[in-house]
Structures are given as structure tokens and as C-alpha cells.
Design a protein around this motif. Sequence first.
Motif, PDB file in Angstrom:
ATOM      1  N   VAL A   1       0.854  -1.187   0.000  1.00 42.70           N
ATOM      2  CA  VAL A   1       0.000   0.000   0.000  1.00 42.70           C
ATOM      3  C   VAL A   1       0.892   1.240   0.000  1.00 42.70           C
ATOM      4  CG1 VAL A   1      -1.886   1.223   1.146  1.00 42.70           C
ATOM      5  CG2 VAL A   1      -1.712  -1.272   1.357  1.00 42.70           C
ATOM      6  N   SER A   2       0.824   2.007  -1.067  1.00 41.16           N
ATOM      7  CA  SER A   2       1.653   3.206  -1.173  1.00 41.16           C
ATOM      8  C   SER A   2       1.132   4.095  -2.292  1.00 41.16           C
ATOM      9  CB  SER A   2       3.108   2.824  -1.472  1.00 41.16           C
ATOM     10  OG  SER A   2       3.881   3.967  -1.793  1.00 41.16           O
ATOM     11  N   PRO A   3       1.122   5.401  -2.115  1.00 42.82           N
ATOM     12  CA  PRO A   3       0.675   6.296  -3.193  1.00 42.82           C
ATOM     13  C   PRO A   3       1.465   6.128  -4.485  1.00 42.82           C
ATOM     14  CG  PRO A   3       0.855   7.509  -1.124  1.00 42.82           C
ATOM     15  CD  PRO A   3       1.435   6.145  -0.875  1.00 42.82           C
ATOM     16  N   VAL A   4       2.683   5.599  -4.390  1.00 45.65           N
ATOM     17  CA  VAL A   4       3.498   5.421  -5.600  1.00 45.65           C
ATOM     18  C   VAL A   4       2.871   4.424  -6.567  1.00 45.65           C
ATOM     19  CG1 VAL A   4       4.981   3.532  -4.806  1.00 45.65           C
ATOM     20  CG2 VAL A   4       5.911   5.242  -6.360  1.00 45.65           C
ATOM     21  N   LEU A   5       1.944   3.581  -6.079  1.00 45.56           N
ATOM     22  CA  LEU A   5       1.277   2.602  -6.941  1.00 45.56           C
ATOM     23  C   LEU A   5       0.122   3.210  -7.742  1.00 45.56           C
ATOM     24  CD1 LEU A   5       1.117  -0.642  -4.752  1.00 45.56           C
ATOM     25  CD2 LEU A   5       2.838   0.039  -6.440  1.00 45.56           C
ATOM     26  N   LEU A   6      -0.300   4.415  -7.405  1.00 40.52           N
ATOM     27  CA  LEU A   6      -1.355   5.038  -8.203  1.00 40.52           C
ATOM     28  C   LEU A   6      -0.850   5.254  -9.629  1.00 40.52           C
ATOM     29  CD1 LEU A   6      -2.685   7.675  -5.657  1.00 40.52           C
ATOM     30  CD2 LEU A   6      -4.025   5.799  -6.653  1.00 40.52           C
ATOM     31  N   PRO A   7      -1.632   4.842 -10.635  1.00 38.82           N
ATOM     32  CA  PRO A   7      -1.145   4.939 -12.012  1.00 38.82           C
ATOM     33  C   PRO A   7      -1.161   6.371 -12.527  1.00 38.82           C
ATOM     34  CG  PRO A   7      -3.399   4.196 -12.010  1.00 38.82           C
ATOM     35  CD  PRO A   7      -2.976   4.241 -10.563  1.00 38.82           C
ATOM     36  N   ASP A   8      -0.490   6.568 -13.631  1.00 37.01           N
ATOM     37  CA  ASP A   8      -0.535   7.861 -14.311  1.00 37.01           C
ATOM     38  C   ASP A   8      -1.855   8.026 -15.060  1.00 37.01           C
ATOM     39  OD1 ASP A   8       2.375   8.754 -13.877  1.00 37.01           O
ATOM     40  OD2 ASP A   8       2.575   6.735 -14.691  1.00 37.01           O
ATOM     41  N   VAL A   9      -2.367   6.922 -15.606  1.00 35.56           N
ATOM     42  CA  VAL A   9      -3.606   6.962 -16.392  1.00 35.56           C
ATOM     43  C   VAL A   9      -4.476   5.767 -16.027  1.00 35.56           C
ATOM     44  CG1 VAL A   9      -4.628   7.043 -18.700  1.00 35.56           C
ATOM     45  CG2 VAL A   9      -2.337   7.982 -18.326  1.00 35.56           C
ATOM     46  N   ALA A  10      -5.756   6.031 -15.777  1.00 34.30           N
ATOM     47  CA  ALA A  10      -6.759   4.970 -15.694  1.00 34.30           C
ATOM     48  C   ALA A  10      -7.639   5.101 -16.936  1.00 34.30           C
ATOM     49  CB  ALA A  10      -7.603   5.104 -14.428  1.00 34.30           C
ATOM     50  N   LEU A  11      -7.661   4.061 -17.750  1.00 32.14           N
ATOM     51  CA  LEU A  11      -8.403   4.065 -19.016  1.00 32.14           C
ATOM     52  C   LEU A  11      -9.591   3.112 -18.868  1.00 32.14           C
ATOM     53  CD1 LEU A  11      -8.658   4.832 -22.034  1.00 32.14           C
ATOM     54  CD2 LEU A  11      -7.091   2.957 -22.550  1.00 32.14           C
ATOM     55  N   LEU A  12     -10.797   3.648 -18.873  1.00 33.69           N
ATOM     56  CA  LEU A  12     -11.990   2.844 -18.625  1.00 33.69           C
ATOM     57  C   LEU A  12     -12.902   2.851 -19.846  1.00 33.69           C
ATOM     58  CD1 LEU A  12     -11.299   4.584 -15.754  1.00 33.69           C
ATOM     59  CD2 LEU A  12     -12.985   2.937 -14.936  1.00 33.69           C
ATOM     60  N   ASP A  13     -13.108   1.660 -20.390  1.00 34.53           N
ATOM     61  CA  ASP A  13     -13.944   1.492 -21.576  1.00 34.53           C
ATOM     62  C   ASP A  13     -15.030   0.470 -21.249  1.00 34.53           C
ATOM     63  OD1 ASP A  13     -15.106   0.900 -24.020  1.00 34.53           O
ATOM     64  OD2 ASP A  13     -13.206   0.870 -25.117  1.00 34.53           O
ATOM     65  N   PRO A  14     -16.288   0.901 -21.104  1.00 31.06           N
ATOM     66  CA  PRO A  14     -17.348  -0.051 -20.771  1.00 31.06           C
ATOM     67  C   PRO A  14     -17.472  -1.207 -21.748  1.00 31.06           C
ATOM     68  CG  PRO A  14     -18.137   2.200 -20.521  1.00 31.06           C
ATOM     69  CD  PRO A  14     -16.791   2.284 -21.176  1.00 31.06           C
ATOM     70  N   GLU A  15     -17.074  -0.995 -23.008  1.00 32.07           N
ATOM     71  CA  GLU A  15     -17.183  -2.066 -23.999  1.00 32.07           C
ATOM     72  C   GLU A  15     -16.340  -3.284 -23.610  1.00 32.07           C
ATOM     73  OE1 GLU A  15     -16.259  -0.575 -27.851  1.00 32.07           O
ATOM     74  OE2 GLU A  15     -18.123   0.581 -28.032  1.00 32.07           O
ATOM     75  N   LEU A  16     -15.279  -3.083 -22.856  1.00 30.04           N
ATOM     76  CA  LEU A  16     -14.432  -4.196 -22.447  1.00 30.04           C
ATOM     77  C   LEU A  16     -15.137  -5.102 -21.437  1.00 30.04           C
ATOM     78  CD1 LEU A  16     -10.967  -2.424 -22.035  1.00 30.04           C
ATOM     79  CD2 LEU A  16     -11.791  -3.786 -23.974  1.00 30.04           C
ATOM     80  N   THR A  17     -16.241  -4.637 -20.851  1.00 28.80           N
ATOM     81  CA  THR A  17     -16.971  -5.450 -19.865  1.00 28.80           C
ATOM     82  C   THR A  17     -18.204  -6.124 -20.452  1.00 28.80           C
ATOM     83  OG1 THR A  17     -18.449  -3.660 -19.072  1.00 28.80           O
ATOM     84  CG2 THR A  17     -16.249  -3.796 -18.092  1.00 28.80           C
ATOM     85  N   PHE A  18     -18.495  -5.869 -21.735  1.00 29.21           N
ATOM     86  CA  PHE A  18     -19.728  -6.413 -22.317  1.00 29.21           C
ATOM     87  C   PHE A  18     -19.760  -7.943 -22.311  1.00 29.21           C
ATOM     88  CE2 PHE A  18     -20.885  -2.534 -25.178  1.00 29.21           C
ATOM     89  CZ  PHE A  18     -21.120  -1.796 -24.037  1.00 29.21           C
ATOM     90  N   GLY A  19     -18.610  -8.589 -22.434  1.00 29.65           N
ATOM     91  CA  GLY A  19     -18.593 -10.045 -22.524  1.00 29.65           C
ATOM     92  C   GLY A  19     -18.504 -10.758 -21.194  1.00 29.65           C
ATOM     93  N   LEU A  20     -18.544 -10.020 -20.086  1.00 27.55           N
ATOM     94  CA  LEU A  20     -18.430 -10.670 -18.780  1.00 27.55           C
ATOM     95  C   LEU A  20     -19.606 -11.603 -18.520  1.00 27.55           C
ATOM     96  CD1 LEU A  20     -17.266  -7.883 -16.288  1.00 27.55           C
ATOM     97  CD2 LEU A  20     -15.984  -9.887 -17.025  1.00 27.55           C
ATOM     98  N   PRO A  21     -19.363 -12.835 -18.085  1.00 29.04           N
ATOM     99  CA  PRO A  21     -20.468 -13.729 -17.713  1.00 29.04           C
ATOM    100  C   PRO A  21     -21.270 -13.160 -16.545  1.00 29.04           C
ATOM    101  CG  PRO A  21     -18.396 -14.936 -17.908  1.00 29.04           C
ATOM    102  CD  PRO A  21     -18.051 -13.484 -17.948  1.00 29.04           C
TER     103      PRO A  21
END
Length: 385
Positions: A163-183
Motif C-alpha cells: 500500500v503506497s501512493p506510488v502505486l497510483l497509475p498515471d492513467v486509468a483508461l476505462l472502456d465499458p465495452e471491455l466489460t460487455f462479454g463478462l459472464p
Amino acid sequence: MPPFTFNTVGSIVFGEGAVSRIGALAAGRNWRKTLLVTDPGLARIGLVDAPVKALEATGVAVAVFSDVQADPPESVVLAAAELAVSFGADAVIGLGGGSSLDVAKLAALLAGGQEKLKEIYGIGNAKGPRLPLMLVPTTAGTGSEVTPISIVTTGASEKMGVVSPVLLPDVALLDPELTFGLPAAVTAATGIDAMVHAIEAHASAGANNNPVSQALAREALRLMGGALERAVNDGSDRGARADMLLGSMLAGQAFANSPVAAVHALAYPIGGHFHVPHGLSNALVLPHVLHFNAEKAGDLYAGIAPIVFPELADMAVEERGFAFAESLAQLSRRCGLQARLRDVGIPEDAIDLLASDAMKQTRLLVNNPRPLALEDARAIYRAAW
């Protein structure tokens, strides 16, 4: 108002089709050689192909590490970091569920060669620097794309966190289409997991519980409370998928700053010993932990209950917290999730082992709104069995 600190990701890119911008985003940051971390399932179905082509089309070379497994052991983390080094990666991209994103965070950190994994477990021990990092979730559950946390399985079954702030990414890229195939089952389990993040963040006894996290938690519950069953029953419901992904991210931002507590502490041993998916592990103990906590946190639960279940608004405040717990249990069942530990093959004689291991999760238990002792953990597992 008590002082607080709120940290989050540097940039959030959200929208249908957003993953098509991954190459431009990487090239715009002058990334030239990226390690893409994912799991074999996503590689097998071809979900990795388009992002790789988009990266290569902008002149970004890619090495794919696709050996991530659920509840990743230390060996997987170290292998990903070694590939980053041997490839000469100048950035890391995580694509997948929480396990892939957690491995990507640590690969970016360890590739610098200045820290060793065994020395950075706990809070604030990882100092960095790390390689530039982009995280792309394909489930709406962990919120890992916006948290400074990475969970690793150590030894045979125990889970530990970096657990450390250094693990926060530079970019979070969220595309709902990537979740369409989830069972449906994965949608349900990861969705409940995200709701737990919001509930525990809102009621956290952590010293950094703050109004920003509370506001994000409430909005996350509003979005997901209205969308979870729709997403489970119709995986192509675009609005439901978008609401779940956004709600999961907001819940992630909330608990990244106002940490989760006993639900997660009791869920980790279930996954560690019996390989039950994390979201389902949370769902199995959630109502029973909330019943236990309601003695101290009943007002907090009563305040958020109508956000998810509007029909509870007319109930007396002192009754609403307990009704909230039962309504969440019913929601899990309606979504098709198993209701009891025995339903997922956990024997009754494992309760002592689970309780003993749960008490090792001091990083989480300290945030619980009601102090929880070993016998309390046993009682909660018995109620869940």
C-alpha cells in the motif's frame, strides 16, 4: 472538520471505445517500449490484440506478459518485473481484472530495481520510483485502476498488501465495452465487491475517512444499486455496464483513501484457502459482518441504505441498518450468487482456520467500525456457513 488527505490517479479517460486511444495516449507520453500485463483468458479470446495493434501503430513496441492468475503469487509478480527489465520497458500497461492490474503496479515498481518485494509489504514501505503506468480494467469490481494497493498471495494461502501512493497509475483508461462479454456470475461477484468497497469506505473507522470519500461512496452506490441486476440479467445493457464501471471506479477512489475493513479481512482467507473468487468471498460474509457492525455503525448504514434500496427509506433508522444487511443478501441471491460457505465447498471444520487467518489482517481490521476479536470472527463464519 478533521484534516485529511485524498490522493487519486493523475488522469482518467472514460467512454465507450476509449481503448482505441491507448496508442495515442502512450505515444503522447513518449512511451516507446511497453510491457502489457494481462491474463491467459483475455489473451486467448483476443481481447489483447486490438490494444497491442493500436500501440504498435503509433510506434510503441509491446511485450505481452499473459501469465497472471487469480490471487497472484509472488512468483508471477517477479516474473512480470523480470520481463519488464529484460525487454527494456519504459512503461507498463495493465489490462484485465484486479489481479492483472495489481501485478502491473508491482511490475512497474520492481522493474526499477531499487526495492525488493518482500521488503515493501505493508503501508507506506514502497517508495519508488516506478515506471510510468496505465491501468485498463475489464471488470467492474476491484477499482484497482485508481487504488494505491496491490494484493499478493504469499506462501500457500496468505494474502498481503503493498500500500503506497506510488502505486497510483498515471492513467486509468476505462472502456465499458471491455466489460460487455463478462459472464453473469462474474458480473454479479465483481459488482458486489465494488459495492462492498463503497459501503466499507463510507463506514470506515480509519483516521482518514473523509467527506470526499464519503461523497464518492454514495454516488458509487447510487450508480451500482440501480445497475447491478440489469447488468447481470442483460450483459449487453450499455447503460448498466457504464454505470457499473464508473461506480466501481468511484468506489475504488473512496476506499483508496478511506480504507476497507472486516468484510475484506474475513473474505481473504476464504479465497486464499479455498480459491473462491474475491467478489464472491466478500458476498458470503457481507451481511453477517454488517449485522455485527450495526451495533456501532447502524446510523451510518441507515444513511446509505435508501440509496441502494429506496424502499427502506420509510423504515425506522434503528431498524434500517439490519434491513440493509438482509437486503444486500437478497440482492446477492437474486444475482445468482451462492449464499453460504457450505455452498462453495467450505467444510464447517475450517471455521477455526479461517478465523485465525482473518485476525492476521490487522491492516484491515483496524478500520472496522466495531472492534472484532477472534471469537467474533468465528461467530461470523458460523453464521455464514
